[in-house]
Design a protein around this motif. Structure first.
Motif, PDB file in Angstrom:
ATOM      1  N   GLY A 308       0.779  -1.611  -0.306  1.00 21.36           N
ATOM      2  CA  GLY A 308      -0.422  -0.006  -0.099  1.00 21.36           C
ATOM      3  C   GLY A 308       1.261   0.499  -0.498  1.00 21.36           C
ATOM      4  N   GLY A 309       2.433   1.026   0.594  1.00 18.07           N
ATOM      5  CA  GLY A 309       3.250   2.576   0.003  1.00 18.07           C
ATOM      6  C   GLY A 309       3.995   2.944  -0.964  1.00 18.07           C
ATOM      7  N   SER A 310       4.367   4.322  -1.165  1.00 20.03           N
ATOM      8  CA  SER A 310       4.121   4.835  -1.776  1.00 20.03           C
ATOM      9  C   SER A 310       5.740   3.828  -2.235  1.00 20.03           C
ATOM     10  CB  SER A 310       4.979   5.526  -1.969  1.00 20.03           C
ATOM     11  OG  SER A 310       3.568   6.520  -3.016  1.00 20.03           O
ATOM     12  N   VAL A 311       6.838   3.852  -3.312  1.00 22.19           N
ATOM     13  CA  VAL A 311       7.680   3.277  -3.156  1.00 22.19           C
ATOM     14  C   VAL A 311       8.390   3.590  -4.903  1.00 22.19           C
ATOM     15  CG1 VAL A 311       7.789   0.785  -2.466  1.00 22.19           C
ATOM     16  CG2 VAL A 311       7.174   0.941  -4.530  1.00 22.19           C
ATOM     17  N   TYR A 312      10.278   3.555  -5.129  1.00 17.73           N
ATOM     18  CA  TYR A 312      10.530   4.120  -6.257  1.00 17.73           C
ATOM     19  C   TYR A 312      10.597   2.884  -6.881  1.00 17.73           C
ATOM     20  CZ  TYR A 312      10.229   8.352  -4.921  1.00 17.73           C
ATOM     21  OH  TYR A 312       9.612  10.387  -4.691  1.00 17.73           O
ATOM     22  N   ILE A 313      10.830   2.363  -7.569  1.00 14.81           N
ATOM     23  CA  ILE A 313      10.935   1.509  -8.398  1.00 14.81           C
ATOM     24  C   ILE A 313      11.949   1.605  -9.459  1.00 14.81           C
ATOM     25  CG2 ILE A 313       9.264   1.084 -10.431  1.00 14.81           C
ATOM     26  CD1 ILE A 313       9.252  -1.776  -9.490  1.00 14.81           C
ATOM     27  N   ALA A 314      13.089   1.164  -9.556  1.00 19.28           N
ATOM     28  CA  ALA A 314      14.104   1.293 -10.226  1.00 19.28           C
ATOM     29  C   ALA A 314      14.084   0.101 -11.520  1.00 19.28           C
ATOM     30  CB  ALA A 314      15.507   0.816  -9.774  1.00 19.28           C
ATOM     31  N   ILE A 315      14.180   0.051 -12.747  1.00 18.57           N
ATOM     32  CA  ILE A 315      14.399  -0.298 -14.146  1.00 18.57           C
ATOM     33  C   ILE A 315      15.667  -0.340 -14.538  1.00 18.57           C
ATOM     34  CG2 ILE A 315      13.082  -0.550 -15.636  1.00 18.57           C
ATOM     35  CD1 ILE A 315      10.535  -0.097 -13.985  1.00 18.57           C
ATOM     36  N   ARG A 316      16.312  -1.033 -14.717  1.00 21.34           N
ATOM     37  CA  ARG A 316      17.533  -0.909 -16.332  1.00 21.34           C
ATOM     38  C   ARG A 316      17.000   0.450 -17.284  1.00 21.34           C
ATOM     39  NH1 ARG A 316      21.689  -0.227 -12.256  1.00 21.34           N
ATOM     40  NH2 ARG A 316      21.876  -1.984 -11.435  1.00 21.34           N
ATOM     41  N   PRO A 317      17.822   0.596 -17.597  1.00 20.93           N
ATOM     42  CA  PRO A 317      17.468   1.429 -19.180  1.00 20.93           C
ATOM     43  C   PRO A 317      16.571  -0.104 -20.295  1.00 20.93           C
ATOM     44  CG  PRO A 317      19.056   1.925 -18.570  1.00 20.93           C
ATOM     45  CD  PRO A 317      19.326   1.207 -17.424  1.00 20.93           C
ATOM     46  N   GLU A 318      17.762  -0.827 -20.092  1.00 20.88           N
ATOM     47  CA  GLU A 318      17.288  -1.953 -21.579  1.00 20.88           C
ATOM     48  C   GLU A 318      15.973  -2.608 -20.719  1.00 20.88           C
ATOM     49  OE1 GLU A 318      19.619  -1.815 -19.211  1.00 20.88           O
ATOM     50  OE2 GLU A 318      20.161  -3.945 -18.134  1.00 20.88           O
ATOM     51  N   ASP A 319      15.016  -2.482 -20.115  1.00 21.33           N
ATOM     52  CA  ASP A 319      13.948  -2.722 -19.090  1.00 21.33           C
ATOM     53  C   ASP A 319      12.911  -2.409 -19.866  1.00 21.33           C
ATOM     54  OD1 ASP A 319      15.732  -5.216 -18.650  1.00 21.33           O
ATOM     55  OD2 ASP A 319      15.322  -4.461 -16.506  1.00 21.33           O
ATOM     56  N   VAL A 320      13.398  -1.085 -20.730  1.00 20.38           N
ATOM     57  CA  VAL A 320      12.131   0.422 -21.237  1.00 20.38           C
ATOM     58  C   VAL A 320      12.076   0.274 -22.310  1.00 20.38           C
ATOM     59  CG1 VAL A 320      11.316   1.990 -20.709  1.00 20.38           C
ATOM     60  CG2 VAL A 320      12.280   0.879 -18.911  1.00 20.38           C
ATOM     61  N   GLU A 321      11.459  -0.426 -23.284  1.00 20.47           N
ATOM     62  CA  GLU A 321      10.865  -0.293 -24.629  1.00 20.47           C
ATOM     63  C   GLU A 321      10.376   0.677 -25.131  1.00 20.47           C
ATOM     64  OE1 GLU A 321      10.484  -2.983 -28.400  1.00 20.47           O
ATOM     65  OE2 GLU A 321       9.867  -4.233 -26.079  1.00 20.47           O
ATOM     66  N   ILE A 322      10.411   2.059 -26.400  1.00 22.05           N
ATOM     67  CA  ILE A 322      10.145   3.425 -26.069  1.00 22.05           C
ATOM     68  C   ILE A 322       9.276   2.744 -27.766  1.00 22.05           C
ATOM     69  CG2 ILE A 322      12.029   4.188 -27.625  1.00 22.05           C
ATOM     70  CD1 ILE A 322      10.831   6.920 -26.906  1.00 22.05           C
ATOM     71  N   LEU A 323       7.748   3.022 -27.856  1.00 22.95           N
ATOM     72  CA  LEU A 323       7.684   2.668 -28.892  1.00 22.95           C
ATOM     73  C   LEU A 323       6.268   3.877 -29.206  1.00 22.95           C
ATOM     74  CD1 LEU A 323       6.011  -0.229 -27.731  1.00 22.95           C
ATOM     75  CD2 LEU A 323       7.719  -0.551 -29.386  1.00 22.95           C
ATOM     76  N   PRO A 324       6.182   4.318 -30.629  1.00 21.64           N
ATOM     77  CA  PRO A 324       5.444   4.837 -31.205  1.00 21.64           C
ATOM     78  C   PRO A 324       3.897   4.995 -30.061  1.00 21.64           C
ATOM     79  CG  PRO A 324       5.616   4.045 -32.960  1.00 21.64           C
ATOM     80  CD  PRO A 324       6.899   3.200 -32.435  1.00 21.64           C
ATOM     81  N   ALA A 325       3.178   5.941 -30.081  1.00 20.67           N
ATOM     82  CA  ALA A 325       1.876   5.788 -29.259  1.00 20.67           C
ATOM     83  C   ALA A 325       1.062   5.218 -30.492  1.00 20.67           C
ATOM     84  CB  ALA A 325       1.554   6.944 -28.319  1.00 20.67           C
TER      85      ALA A 325
END
Ligand SMILES: Nc1ncnc2c1ncn2[C@@H]1O[C@H](COP(=O)(O)OP(=O)(O)OP(=O)(O)O)[C@@H](O)[C@H]1O
Ligand SMILES: [Mg+2]
Length: 400
Positions: A308-325
């Motif tokens: 239930g608490g607020s957190v920061y989630i750390a994600i490595r750049p290679e785990d994020v893909e950018i796509l056109p909407a």
């Protein structure tokens, strides 16, 4: 070798530790060092093992105590407290004032500066440690030849030191460090004077050399790529203290604290809320601004991370893909944003992306499928394998 047969409480404890890790070629236990005139210790309670055939790396920012540790192993600094063993041999034991001088430790060292003597030829440079240990002339010749072959410098015996390239000089320094067949090889930023291409090549050469020699290597660097690619294990230091030690992958994927998380690799910190957690520490986290985007991660430092608490989630750049909407309907597992700026950097494109409910991030994209500057985008996050943190404390290299 030191006689440890008359045991005090102190030595009994260290003997027990010694027996436990008898396979380690180098064992450091509880090392402390404070230089005269400094308030803070340069090294604080450092314990570490290096086995034969292993490359263990001391990694960390400038001034964190890497060279000081290496110098204590070499015998060039006396520890204020702690113990150093080479196999079963005690080389430093502060509580009993045992300290074996450097020339009796059989270590090979290579430093940042090439440190080969300019007034000597290649062969004379490599022969130097053997001459000072009074090896017979015949054996010297034989060993020098073998050491130069090992580093790919056979045929350069009579070349004066200054008439070599930087990479060749560093190879001669390696040959000189290896010619006595040391028990342990100490490397202090040995590639930092070389250009980027040569560094890469030397990295591979050292890895191959190590495979053949199977000696214990303690390696110092502040370059995380060098550490990740060469090491069996890394000890990441900050302000004299080891923050975490383990295989490179462990530090990258399961960082013990924020410093490790941000020093090893890049981190993107998304804000979110813990939806549920299980006793094994795995948590489902919904991202702020995209409640349908739920990712899984665990906490490796549980302070303040609760359901239930607020957190920061750390994600490595290679785990994020950018796509056109493709529409206004953001698919689940994705979060919407706008590509504000695009930077072509050769191997990839870097986008400054404004993300709904979050801050701006730099996201890496594939150069073959560029996204237009100013356009709406979706960020597709890898569903699991991330880490959760209670604070947004950031060290260099991370971004919110
Ligand atoms: N001979 C010395 N006398 C006094 N202080 C020293 C001495 N050598 C190092 N220090 C201090 O001890 C701390 C650790 O220094 P050390 O050289 O071990 O760091 P390092 O991790 O090797 O850094 P770098 O990456 O810059 O080489 C630093 O604060 C440094 O200023
Ligand atoms: Mg140093």
């Amino acid at each position: 070798m030191q006689n440890l047969s008359r045991k005090t409480d102190d030595t009994r404890r260290s003997d027990a530790t010694a027996a436990l890790d008898a396979q380690a070629a180098v064992r450091l236990r509880g090392l402390y060092k404070t230089y005269t005139g400094n308030a803070q210790p340069a090294v604080k309670d450092l314990s570490l093992d290096v086995c034969d055939g292993e490359i263990v790396t001391l990694l960390g920012p400038s001034g964190c105590g890497k060279t000081t540790t290496l110098r204590m192993v070499a015998g060039l600094e006396v520890p204020d407290a702690g113990e150093i063993y080479f196999g079963t041999r005690t080389v430093a034991l502060s509580s009993r004032r045992i300290f074996i001088p450097p020339e009796k430790r059989n270590v090979g060292m290579v430093f940042q500066s090439y440190a080969i003597w300019p007034h000597m030829t290649v062969a004379e440079n490599v022969a130097f440690p053997l001459k000072s240990h009074k090896f017979p002339r015949r054996e010297i010749k034989d060993r020098v030849r073998k050491a130069l072959e090992l580093v790919g410098m056979a045929g350069y015996e009579d070349r004066p030191g200054p008439l070599l390239s930087g990479g060749q000089q560093q190879r001669v320094a390696f040959a000189r460090a290896l010619v006595t067949e040391p028990q342990v090889l100490l490397l202090d930023e040995p590639f930092s004077n070389l250009d980027a291409k040569l560094r890469e090549q030397m990295r591979i050469e050292v890895k191959l050399l190590q495979k053949r020699l199977k000696i214990a290597v303690l390696f110092v660097t502040h370059d995380q790529i060098e550490a990740l690619s060469l090491s069996n294990r890394i000890a990441l230091m900050n302000a004299g203290v080891v923050q975490q030690q383990g295989p490179p992958r462990l530090l990258y994927e399961q960082p013990a604290n924020e410093f490790v998380r941000d020093f090893v690799g890049r981190t993107i910190l998304f804000k979110g809320r813990v939806q549920s957690g299980n006793p094994a520490g795995q948590m489902a986290i919904a991202l702020d601004g995209a409640p349908d985007c739920v990712v899984f991660g665990r906490t490796y430092n549980s302070n303040g991370v609760k359901s239930g608490g607020s957190v920061y989630i750390a994600i490595r750049p290679e785990d994020v893909e950018i796509l056109p909407a493709l529409s206004n309907q953001v698919p689940s597992g994705m979060i919407a944003g706008t590509a504000r700026a695009t930077l072509f950097v050769g191997e990839r494109i870097e986008y400054q992306v404004e993300v709904d409910g979050q801050r701006d991030f730099v996201i890496y994209g594939e150069r073959h499928s560029p996204v237009e500057e100013g356009s709406k985008v979706w960020l597709k996050l890898r569903p699991d394998g991330h880490s959760a943190w209670s604070s947004d404390w950031l060290s260099d290299g991370a971004q919110r």
